[in-house]
Each structure stands twice: as structure tokens, then as C-alpha cells.
Design an enzyme around this catalytic site. Structure first.
Site, PDB file in Angstrom:
ATOM      1  N   CYS A  54      31.754  45.486  36.941  1.00  0.00           N
ATOM      2  CA  CYS A  54      32.274  46.514  37.863  1.00  0.00           C
ATOM      3  C   CYS A  54      31.168  47.475  38.284  1.00  0.00           C
ATOM      4  O   CYS A  54      31.117  47.910  39.447  1.00  0.00           O
ATOM      5  CB  CYS A  54      33.393  47.314  37.201  1.00  0.00           C
TER       6      CYS A  54
HETATM    7  C1  BEZ Z   1      33.216  43.903  33.625  1.00  0.00           C
HETATM    8  O1  BEZ Z   1      33.230  44.618  34.622  1.00  0.00           O
HETATM    9  O2  BEZ Z   1      32.171  43.477  33.193  1.00  0.00           O
HETATM   10  C2  BEZ Z   1      34.500  43.538  32.944  1.00  0.00           C
HETATM   11  C3  BEZ Z   1      35.600  44.370  33.023  1.00  0.00           C
HETATM   12  C4  BEZ Z   1      36.758  44.041  32.351  1.00  0.00           C
HETATM   13  C5  BEZ Z   1      36.834  42.852  31.652  1.00  0.00           C
HETATM   14  C6  BEZ Z   1      35.717  42.021  31.599  1.00  0.00           C
HETATM   15  C7  BEZ Z   1      34.562  42.351  32.264  1.00  0.00           C
END
Ligand code: BEZ
Length: 211
Positions: free
Chosen positions: A45
Site C-alpha cells: 500500500c
Molecule cells: C501490503 O500492503 O503490503 C499488505 C496489506 C495487507 C495485507 C497484505 C499486504
């Protein structure tokens, strides 16, 4: 709630990093992209929000307003923004909805319990100036999105909203386009007086109008 192509994008009031807003009022006459990210302070994200911030001029050029969402609070988004600026070289320059009560996530069916029952999937909705949903894509949490693809689809949507054409697989702005199958040859003669290439009676191509 299930949101399908052609539906009016559900309206909502929300608190965002740029203040409170009503979604439809905020969209005004613009196109819109609403996209969810599963959680603040997570790696994929972080890269996505930095990327969209860098691409903001491209969205602006197309008259598209961008708005993010996660199930964390606006306070949390604000703290996370400092990390995004530090690691991605750009601060977030568009509103991000604080959806701790999951009101908007539920409205747009962004939580898929068999994937994760508390976090959103990576949803993308493209909304036209008529407030109708033109595109939706769903990615899993582990895969960061390709926002060049979102821009490519917006180029196709904006072109096909203006001209009676469709765009072939992997089309990008400037490539040849296809005459829509609902357009007869008679109508095509009026619409495209410079002609077209008939590859098959149902596959008629021509240079992109307006280029
Ligand atoms: C991420 O942004 O890396 C992420 C967010 C939630 C679950 C898995 C990965």
C-alpha cells in the site's frame, strides 16, 4: 452491496484526509477513481499511494479525481503519510477516506471475507461524469496494482464515450481502433469519411479519431 458496471456509483458522506465530503458532490462533473487499500503502514500500500501521488498530473490531465480508502482512521492515514513521503519521495496529494466503520467498504463490497474478513481487497472503481461505474477491478492484498493500466483504460473509456469505436487488446492511446459492432457500414461512412480497413466484416479498424 454488489456494484456492477453501468450502476450509479453509490453515494456516501465520508471523512477524508482533506476534510468531510459527499462523494457525488466532490466528483462534480469529473471522472473519478475510487480505490481501496487494505491497511495503513503496510508495504505494498505504501508503494501504491506514492505511485498514485506521482501519477496525479496524469489523472488531472484526463479530468479524473482520485480518492483512496482504507479501514483505518484519518488520523492514522495522516501519520502514515510522513512515511510515504519519506520512502516514496512524494506525499499523498489526494484525499484518502477514513473508513474505520467500514461504511464505504461495505457499500462497495470491498471486504471479501474469504480473502480476509477485516481488511479490504484492492478494489478500483472508475466512475464517469454521469456517476455510472465504468470499470471495476479487484486485486488481492499481495499484488500491487498497475496504475498505468488504469490510465490506459480511462483513455479507452474517454475515447469510446466520444466516438462510436472500441479498442483492441493491449490498445494504447494513439493506436488503431475498432468500429463498434453496432455501427453499420452505412453509418460508418458518415462517421468515418476517411474510411477504414475491413479485416473481416465484423472487424473494421481505423486510426484513432482525433489523433
Ligand atoms: C501490503 O500492503 O503490503 C499488505 C496489506 C495487507 C495485507 C497484505 C499486504
Amino acid at each position: 452491496m454488489t456494484v456492477r458496471l453501468g450502476d450509479i456509483a453509490p453515494n456516501f458522506d465520508a471523512t477524508t484526509t482533506e476534510g468531510d465530503l459527499n462523494f457525488h458532490d466532490w466528483l462534480g462533473d469529473s471522472w473519478g477513481v475510487l480505490f481501496s487499500h487494505p491497511k495503513d503502514f503496510t508495504p505494498v500500500c505504501t508503494t501504491e499511494l506514492g505511485l498514485v501521488a506521482k501519477l496525479k498530473p496524469e489523472f488531472d490531465k484526463r479530468n479524473v479525481k482520485v480518492i483512496g480508502l482504507s479501514v483505518d482512521s484519518v488520523d492514522s492515514h495522516g501519520k502514515w503519510n510522513a512515511d510515504i513521503e519519506e520512502t516514496q519521495g512524494t506525499a499523498v496529494n489526494f484525499p484518502v477516506i477514513g473508513d474505520s466503520d467500514r461504511k464505504v467498504s461495505d457499500l462497495y463490497d470491498m471486504i471479501h471475507p474469504n480473502a480476509n474478513d477485516t481488511l479490504t481487497v484492492r478494489s478500483v472503481f472508475v466512475i464517469g461524469p454521469d456517476k455510472k461505474v465504468k470499470l471495476q477491478i479487484t486485486y488481492p492484498a499481495s499484488t500491487g496494482r498497475n496504475f498505468d493500466e488504469i490510465l490506459r483504460v480511462i483513455d479507452s473509456l474517454q475515447l469510446t464515450a466520444k466516438h462510436k469505436v472500441a479498442t483492441p487488446g493491449n490498445w494504447k492511446d494513439g493506436d488503431d481502433v475498432i468500429i463498434g459492432s453496432s455501427v453499420s457500414d452505412e453509418e460508418a461512412k458518415e462517421l468515418f469519411p476517411n474510411g477504414w480497413t475491413t479485416v473481416k466484416p465484423y472487424l473494421r479498424t481505423l486510426p484513432q479519431p482525433g489523433k
